[in-house]
Design a protein around this motif. Structure first.
Motif, PDB file in Angstrom:
ATOM      1  N   SER A 194       0.845  -1.194   0.000  1.00  0.00           N
ATOM      2  CA  SER A 194       0.000   0.000   0.000  1.00  0.00           C
ATOM      3  C   SER A 194       0.879   1.241   0.000  1.00  0.00           C
ATOM      4  N   GLY A 195       0.275   2.388  -0.308  1.00  0.00           N
ATOM      5  CA  GLY A 195       1.022   3.641  -0.335  1.00  0.00           C
ATOM      6  C   GLY A 195       1.573   4.010   1.030  1.00  0.00           C
ATOM      7  N   LYS A 196       0.816   3.737   2.095  1.00  0.00           N
ATOM      8  CA  LYS A 196       1.268   4.038   3.455  1.00  0.00           C
ATOM      9  C   LYS A 196       2.523   3.249   3.783  1.00  0.00           C
ATOM     10  N   ILE A 197       2.526   1.992   3.396  1.00  0.00           N
ATOM     11  CA  ILE A 197       3.685   1.142   3.654  1.00  0.00           C
ATOM     12  C   ILE A 197       4.902   1.679   2.903  1.00  0.00           C
ATOM     13  N   LEU A 198       4.706   2.160   1.683  1.00  0.00           N
ATOM     14  CA  LEU A 198       5.814   2.703   0.896  1.00  0.00           C
ATOM     15  C   LEU A 198       6.436   3.902   1.603  1.00  0.00           C
ATOM     16  N   VAL A 199       5.599   4.783   2.173  1.00  0.00           N
ATOM     17  CA  VAL A 199       6.109   5.949   2.896  1.00  0.00           C
ATOM     18  C   VAL A 199       6.961   5.512   4.087  1.00  0.00           C
ATOM     19  N   ILE A 200       6.492   4.490   4.791  1.00  0.00           N
ATOM     20  CA  ILE A 200       7.230   3.973   5.953  1.00  0.00           C
ATOM     21  C   ILE A 200       8.582   3.440   5.525  1.00  0.00           C
ATOM     22  N   PHE A 201       8.598   2.735   4.409  1.00  0.00           N
ATOM     23  CA  PHE A 201       9.847   2.174   3.912  1.00  0.00           C
ATOM     24  C   PHE A 201      10.836   3.276   3.520  1.00  0.00           C
ATOM     25  N   ILE A 202      10.316   4.369   2.935  1.00  0.00           N
ATOM     26  CA  ILE A 202      11.180   5.487   2.555  1.00  0.00           C
ATOM     27  C   ILE A 202      11.787   6.130   3.804  1.00  0.00           C
ATOM     28  N   ILE A 203      10.966   6.294   4.841  1.00  0.00           N
ATOM     29  CA  ILE A 203      11.465   6.869   6.101  1.00  0.00           C
ATOM     30  C   ILE A 203      12.590   6.016   6.666  1.00  0.00           C
ATOM     31  N   MET A 204      12.453   4.693   6.578  1.00  0.00           N
ATOM     32  CA  MET A 204      13.483   3.793   7.088  1.00  0.00           C
ATOM     33  C   MET A 204      14.820   3.995   6.373  1.00  0.00           C
ATOM     34  N   SER A 205      14.782   4.549   5.186  1.00  0.00           N
ATOM     35  CA  SER A 205      16.001   4.745   4.405  1.00  0.00           C
ATOM     36  C   SER A 205      16.659   6.094   4.666  1.00  0.00           C
ATOM     37  N   PHE A 206      16.035   6.942   5.489  1.00  0.00           N
ATOM     38  CA  PHE A 206      16.523   8.305   5.679  1.00  0.00           C
ATOM     39  C   PHE A 206      17.946   8.356   6.238  1.00  0.00           C
ATOM     40  N   GLY A 207      18.299   7.403   7.108  1.00  0.00           N
ATOM     41  CA  GLY A 207      19.642   7.408   7.686  1.00  0.00           C
ATOM     42  C   GLY A 207      20.705   7.284   6.615  1.00  0.00           C
ATOM     43  N   LEU A 208      20.509   6.337   5.687  1.00  0.00           N
ATOM     44  CA  LEU A 208      21.448   6.159   4.590  1.00  0.00           C
ATOM     45  C   LEU A 208      21.421   7.359   3.654  1.00  0.00           C
ATOM     46  N   ILE A 209      20.218   7.867   3.354  1.00  0.00           N
ATOM     47  CA  ILE A 209      20.092   9.017   2.454  1.00  0.00           C
ATOM     48  C   ILE A 209      20.847  10.213   3.023  1.00  0.00           C
ATOM     49  N   TRP A 210      20.720  10.418   4.334  1.00  0.00           N
ATOM     50  CA  TRP A 210      21.420  11.531   4.977  1.00  0.00           C
ATOM     51  C   TRP A 210      22.935  11.365   4.850  1.00  0.00           C
ATOM     52  N   TYR A 211      23.427  10.147   5.049  1.00  0.00           N
ATOM     53  CA  TYR A 211      24.871   9.926   4.966  1.00  0.00           C
ATOM     54  C   TYR A 211      25.378  10.103   3.536  1.00  0.00           C
ATOM     55  N   LEU A 212      24.582   9.661   2.564  1.00  0.00           N
ATOM     56  CA  LEU A 212      24.965   9.855   1.167  1.00  0.00           C
ATOM     57  C   LEU A 212      25.079  11.344   0.845  1.00  0.00           C
ATOM     58  N   GLY A 213      24.141  12.132   1.364  1.00  0.00           N
ATOM     59  CA  GLY A 213      24.191  13.573   1.153  1.00  0.00           C
ATOM     60  C   GLY A 213      25.415  14.191   1.816  1.00  0.00           C
ATOM     61  N   PHE A 214      25.717  13.739   3.018  1.00  0.00           N
ATOM     62  CA  PHE A 214      26.899  14.225   3.736  1.00  0.00           C
ATOM     63  C   PHE A 214      28.168  13.938   2.934  1.00  0.00           C
ATOM     64  N   LEU A 215      28.275  12.712   2.416  1.00  0.00           N
ATOM     65  CA  LEU A 215      29.462  12.324   1.651  1.00  0.00           C
ATOM     66  C   LEU A 215      29.586  13.137   0.369  1.00  0.00           C
ATOM     67  N   GLN A 216      28.446  13.387  -0.283  1.00  0.00           N
ATOM     68  CA  GLN A 216      28.474  14.156  -1.526  1.00  0.00           C
ATOM     69  C   GLN A 216      28.967  15.582  -1.272  1.00  0.00           C
ATOM     70  N   ILE A 217      28.530  16.174  -0.174  1.00  0.00           N
ATOM     71  CA  ILE A 217      28.908  17.548   0.147  1.00  0.00           C
ATOM     72  C   ILE A 217      30.380  17.641   0.563  1.00  0.00           C
ATOM     73  N   HIS A 218      30.825  16.687   1.378  1.00  0.00           N
ATOM     74  CA  HIS A 218      32.159  16.787   1.982  1.00  0.00           C
ATOM     75  C   HIS A 218      33.259  16.096   1.180  1.00  0.00           C
ATOM     76  N   THR A 219      32.890  15.148   0.317  1.00  0.00           N
ATOM     77  CA  THR A 219      33.928  14.447  -0.448  1.00  0.00           C
ATOM     78  C   THR A 219      33.702  14.526  -1.957  1.00  0.00           C
ATOM     79  N   GLY A 220      32.497  14.915  -2.369  1.00  0.00           N
ATOM     80  CA  GLY A 220      32.188  14.934  -3.790  1.00  0.00           C
ATOM     81  C   GLY A 220      31.863  13.556  -4.333  1.00  0.00           C
ATOM     82  N   ASP A 221      31.756  12.565  -3.445  1.00  0.00           N
ATOM     83  CA  ASP A 221      31.474  11.176  -3.848  1.00  0.00           C
ATOM     84  C   ASP A 221      30.514  10.568  -2.837  1.00  0.00           C
ATOM     85  N   MET A 222      29.246  10.485  -3.193  1.00  0.00           N
ATOM     86  CA  MET A 222      28.265   9.978  -2.240  1.00  0.00           C
ATOM     87  C   MET A 222      28.451   8.490  -1.928  1.00  0.00           C
ATOM     88  N   PHE A 223      29.217   7.802  -2.747  1.00  0.00           N
ATOM     89  CA  PHE A 223      29.481   6.382  -2.499  1.00  0.00           C
ATOM     90  C   PHE A 223      30.913   6.144  -2.006  1.00  0.00           C
TER      91      PHE A 223
END
Length: 364
Positions: A194-223
């Motif tokens: 369901s759509g609600k479940i999809l939103v929950i799953f996206i929220i669960m990914s926020f920790g990784l998404i935040w770190y990828l953004g941090f890496l992109q800003i500070h190193t120029g390489d999100m991976f």
């Protein structure tokens, strides 16, 4: 209520006995020769602990981005908020997180199976050869806490709290992204998506998404956390995917061409046998109809690092695949001889592996 307190007492006593056993092993380990590379004044901060403490002290430096941020950030924050040094904070934090995670593992196993299975799940995890990492300055304890909390809360239909715990898990380790993946896979297969479940799953990914953004800003390489992996000399690929058959072939060559007198020979056997053992447990559990989300998650934890071309650290990664120990307990409910035999092997290897870690020898 009495049964509830009996379970809390069981978990607490098991935890305390485990810690006393590790203390005894620490004394015995003094008989092993000391290897000073990647060691600290407190041996529970050896190897990766050196990096976590440095990050907690002064932030990320070059070639440290393979270590996810939540654990060292928490150590740094608690150290500044208290009068304790970074090492003490790291050790205390690991112990507290591990104890709380044992409670969640017990609740999950009890809910899915029985109190008997839950108790043996705790025993198997505590006696597992790599359980000493839960007492070390490693992220294993914190990650296990948020992961088990996410799964348990999800099973109780507390989706938003579960999503928050999943987000913390994905900020603690890359494996955290496997939590929403396994749950999503189960919902797709059972056609309950369901759509609600999809939103929950996206929220669960926020920790990784935040770190990828941090890496992109500070190193120029999100991976960067992937691309820096080869630096640590484990034969890990940082840019290409290696298929499992290729990895197994590589290990076969090591075992059949390397001399048994080489340390790498026995480490490779340990890595391969751990992978096979956990895989067999999961396959047997799946055949017995275990709740799929736990099988999907554990199988993903085993396969994801293997795609880098090596099973290096696989024995340690298995502690993050906590359902393996629950499934193992379930499979051996009516097989006491096999159960105690595995327990004996676990304990012998726990003594050896803990001693080697504390004396600066890489084991996983």
């Amino acid at each position: 209520m009495k049964k509830h307190w009996n379970n809390i007492i069981f978990i607490t006593l098991s935890f305390l006995i485990w810690r006393l056993v590790l203390y005894g092993i620490q004394i015995v380990s003094l008989q092993f020769p000391l290897r000073e590379s990647f060691t600290t004044s407190n041996p529970w901060g050896n190897f990766d602990g050196v990096h976590y403490l440095l990050i907690a002290k002064s932030g990320y430096e070059a070639l440290q981005h393979a270590f996810f941020p939540l654990y060292p950030m928490t150590i740094g924050f608690l150290a500044r908020a208290s009068s304790l040094d970074l090492m003490s904070v790291g050790v205390i934090l690991s112990h507290v997180c591990f104890f709380l995670s044992l409670i969640f593992i017990f609740l999950i196993a009890q809910k899915e199976f029985s109190t008997h299975v839950a108790r043996w799940s705790i025993v198997f995890l505590l006696c597992y050869p790599m359980s000493f990492y839960f007492a070390s300055v490693y992220t294993e304890s914190m990650y296990l806490l948020f992961t088990t909390a996410a799964f348990y809360l999800f099973s109780k239909n507390k989706y938003w709290t579960s999503a928050f715990m999943g987000a913390l898990a994905s900020a603690a380790r890359l494996f955290g992204i496997l939590i929403p993946f396994s749950l999503l896979l189960e919902f797709v297969i059972t056609r309950k998506f369901s759509g609600k479940i999809l939103v929950i799953f996206i929220i669960m990914s926020f920790g990784l998404i935040w770190y990828l953004g941090f890496l992109q800003i500070h190193t120029g390489d999100m991976f960067a956390f992937m691309h820096e992996q080869p630096v640590f000399g484990a034969g890990r690929s940082g840019s290409s995917v290696i298929l499992l058959p290729q990895v197994l072939y590589r290990y076969a060559r090591i075992i059949f061409t390397t001399t048994p007198y080489a340390m790498q020979y026995w480490v490779s056997i340990f890595e391969l046998s751990s992978f096979i053992f956990a895989s067999v447990v999961l396959v047997l559990g799946y055949m017995k109809g275990i709740v799929n989300r736990y099988i999907y998650y554990s199988a993903s934890v085993l396969l994801l690092p293997a795609l880098s071309g090596t099973l290096s650290s696989m024995p340690r990664y298995i502690v993050s695949a906590f359902p393996v120990f629950i499934v193992l307990s379930f499979l051996l409910v009516k097989k006491p001889i096999v159960r105690y035999s595995i327990l004996f092997v676990f304990l012998v290897l726990l003594v050896v592996s803990t001693s080697m870690f504390l004396r600066g020898w890489f084991i996983s």
